[in-house]
Design an enzyme around this catalytic site. Structure first.
Site, PDB file in Angstrom:
ATOM      1  N   GLY A  43       0.544  -3.503   4.287  1.00 28.44           N
ATOM      2  CA  GLY A  43       0.457  -4.938   4.460  1.00 28.44           C
ATOM      3  C   GLY A  43       1.748  -5.568   4.964  1.00 28.44           C
ATOM      4  O   GLY A  43       2.840  -5.042   4.772  1.00 28.44           O
TER       5      GLY A  43
ATOM      6  N   HIS B  10      -9.138   2.762  -2.701  1.00 26.12           N
ATOM      7  CA  HIS B  10      -7.739   2.560  -2.315  1.00 26.12           C
ATOM      8  C   HIS B  10      -7.076   1.590  -3.279  1.00 26.12           C
ATOM      9  O   HIS B  10      -6.947   0.397  -2.999  1.00 26.12           O
ATOM     10  CB  HIS B  10      -7.695   2.027  -0.881  1.00 26.12           C
ATOM     11  CG  HIS B  10      -6.344   1.632  -0.387  1.00 26.12           C
ATOM     12  ND1 HIS B  10      -5.166   2.233  -0.801  1.00 26.12           N
ATOM     13  CD2 HIS B  10      -5.977   0.671   0.517  1.00 26.12           C
ATOM     14  CE1 HIS B  10      -4.144   1.666  -0.183  1.00 26.12           C
ATOM     15  NE2 HIS B  10      -4.607   0.715   0.615  1.00 26.12           N
TER      16      HIS B  10
ATOM     17  N   CYS C 193       0.817  -1.226   0.000  1.00 27.86           N
ATOM     18  CA  CYS C 193       0.000   0.000   0.000  1.00 27.86           C
ATOM     19  C   CYS C 193       0.845   1.270   0.000  1.00 27.86           C
ATOM     20  O   CYS C 193       0.383   2.322  -0.455  1.00 27.86           O
ATOM     21  CB  CYS C 193      -0.925   0.027   1.211  1.00 27.86           C
ATOM     22  SG  CYS C 193      -2.025  -1.388   1.317  1.00 27.86           S
TER      23      CYS C 193
ATOM     24  N   CYS D 283      -1.270   2.637   6.773  1.00 25.78           N
ATOM     25  CA  CYS D 283      -0.829   1.310   7.180  1.00 25.78           C
ATOM     26  C   CYS D 283      -0.432   0.538   5.926  1.00 25.78           C
ATOM     27  O   CYS D 283      -0.842   0.859   4.806  1.00 25.78           O
ATOM     28  CB  CYS D 283      -1.913   0.575   7.952  1.00 25.78           C
ATOM     29  SG  CYS D 283      -3.462   0.328   7.063  1.00 25.78           S
TER      30      CYS D 283
END
Length: 401
Positions: free
Chosen positions: A384, A351, A98, A382
């Site tokens: 992964g 996202h 991300c 945040c």
């Protein structure tokens, strides 16, 4: 904050940022290639900044989480060529899930700071409709057999449920209320034309219906209500708290930004929308990856000599409502604090994994223009496999900048 190889400080500025409208997986971009989305972004950055000779671009760094198919083949290089940049301009691909676009920005900014580059394009793309997260992945069996991580770490929705467990005060009702507010803020921002100026229209082809010009984000659900969210299923756990309504969707889209040394931007007559102050990445237990922005923000603040009270605007990626709420609770910030995601966030906008970091930056830059009284802002998300990413920026419109 940076010292170059020549012994002098080089400020790095965010010149401009753009993105495609975000689509739903299997939606408006179902028959559009991922690399073509990146091409649109690169071309728009060059078009919007005519003072920049294309040959002055020193690097093109494009992130993708699933580097396969039309997101493979060193997409930073291939998209640069497809966009018409001179073949002398190099490029590469980057992956931090991300936070891919964030890492593209911080990596190229660091090279600018030390004098290796003068100008760079950084961004990200994710076509989750073509390439679902985890496509082609073969996790090492040691992760589970040696109990290196909890098995839930590989399912993002389950990690969000784990964060709910860690923060029992963040109930489903509270997460749903935050999600409704995100939808409402996006609708208001669209009504005020605060999002549209940085969107690149995309001509998308569909076999059955022909062509359409995509000019707005597809995922937002205006009119979302608490009653409607309360009826949604919890797919990751029976009687859980994470739903499709209080989490970001599965999306397609691309983002990009133009970075430059401050003196080079002045030389070329380029704008200075933000100045990088510093950044931080941090690791956490993968099964609670949503808390990652907490230590990454603490690290970035410590390294820049700032405190949370110095931050006047926050752009926090809403992968899940619980992740943002955990961050706010940790730093003593109210759920409805007007400094947080003024235009709404990923719960409404979407996202597309590796692309989202530059969306946060582009929105922060727009908000800096509206709030010259704010000196510092940050973007955080945040990541992964248990990470957080935070970047701190200074507002050039502030009297002390």
């Amino acid at each position: 904050m940076f010292v170059s190889a020549r012994g002098s400080v080089r400020d790095v500025v965010f010149v401009d940022g753009v993105r495609t409208p975000f689509g739903k997986a299997k939606g408006v971009y179902s028959e559009t290639r991922a690399d073509d989305l990146v091409v649109k972004v690169i071309r728009e950055l060059i078009r919007r900044n005519p003072g920049l000779p294309p040959e002055r671009v020193d690097e093109v760094a494009i992130a993708a989480t699933t580097q396969i198919g039309d997101q493979g083949l060193t997409i930073g290089r291939t998209a640069g060529i497809l966009a018409g940049l001179p073949k002398s301009v190099p490029g590469y691909a980057i992956d931090r899930m991300c936070a891919g676009a964030v890492t593209a920005v911080t990596t190229t900014a660091s090279a600018i700071a030390v004098g290796a580059y003068d100008v760079a394009i950084a961004g990200g793309v994710e076509h989750m409709g073509r390439h679902p997260m985890g496509e082609g992945v073969d996790p090492n069996p040691r992760f589970v057999s040696e109990k290196l991580v909890d098995p839930s770490a590989l399912v993002m929705g389950m990690t969000a449920e784990n964060v709910h467990d860690r923060y029992p005060g963040i109930t489903r009702a509270r997460a749903d209320a935050y999600a409704v507010a995100s939808q409402e803020k996006v609708a208001k921002a669209y009504a005020n034309n605060q999002i549209q100026p940085d969107l690149v229209p995309v001509a998308a082809r569909h076999v059955e219906n022909g062509w359409e010009l995509v000019t707005a984000d597809e995922p937002p659900r205006p009119g979302t209500t608490l009653q409607g969210l309360a009826g949604l299923k919890t797919p990751f756990r029976p009687h859980g708290r994470v739903t499709a309504g209080n989490a970001a969707g599965i999306n397609d889209g691309a983002t990009g930004c133009l970075l430059a040394a401050a003196d080079v931007a002045a030389e070329l007559g380029l704008s200075r929308k933000m100045t990088m102050v510093g950044f931080g990445f941090a690791g956490v237990s993968p099964e609670v990856m949503g808390i990652g922005p907490i230590p990454s923000t603490e690290k970035a603040l410590a390294r820049t000599g700032l405190t949370i009270d110095d931050i006047g605007l926050f752009e926090l990626n809403e992968a899940f409502a619980v992740q943002v709420l955990a961050f706010l609770d940790h730093f003593g910030i109210d759920d409805d604090d007007p400094r947080v995601n003024p235009y709404g966030g990923a719960i409404a906008l979407g996202h597309p994994l590796a692309s989202s970091g530059v969306r946060l930056m582009t929105q922060l830059a727009r908000q800096f223009e509206e709030h010259p009284e704010v000196r510092y802002g940050l973007t955080a998300m945040c990541v992964g496999i248990g990470m957080g990413a935070t970047t701190i920026w200074e507002n050039p419109h502030h009297q002390a900048a």
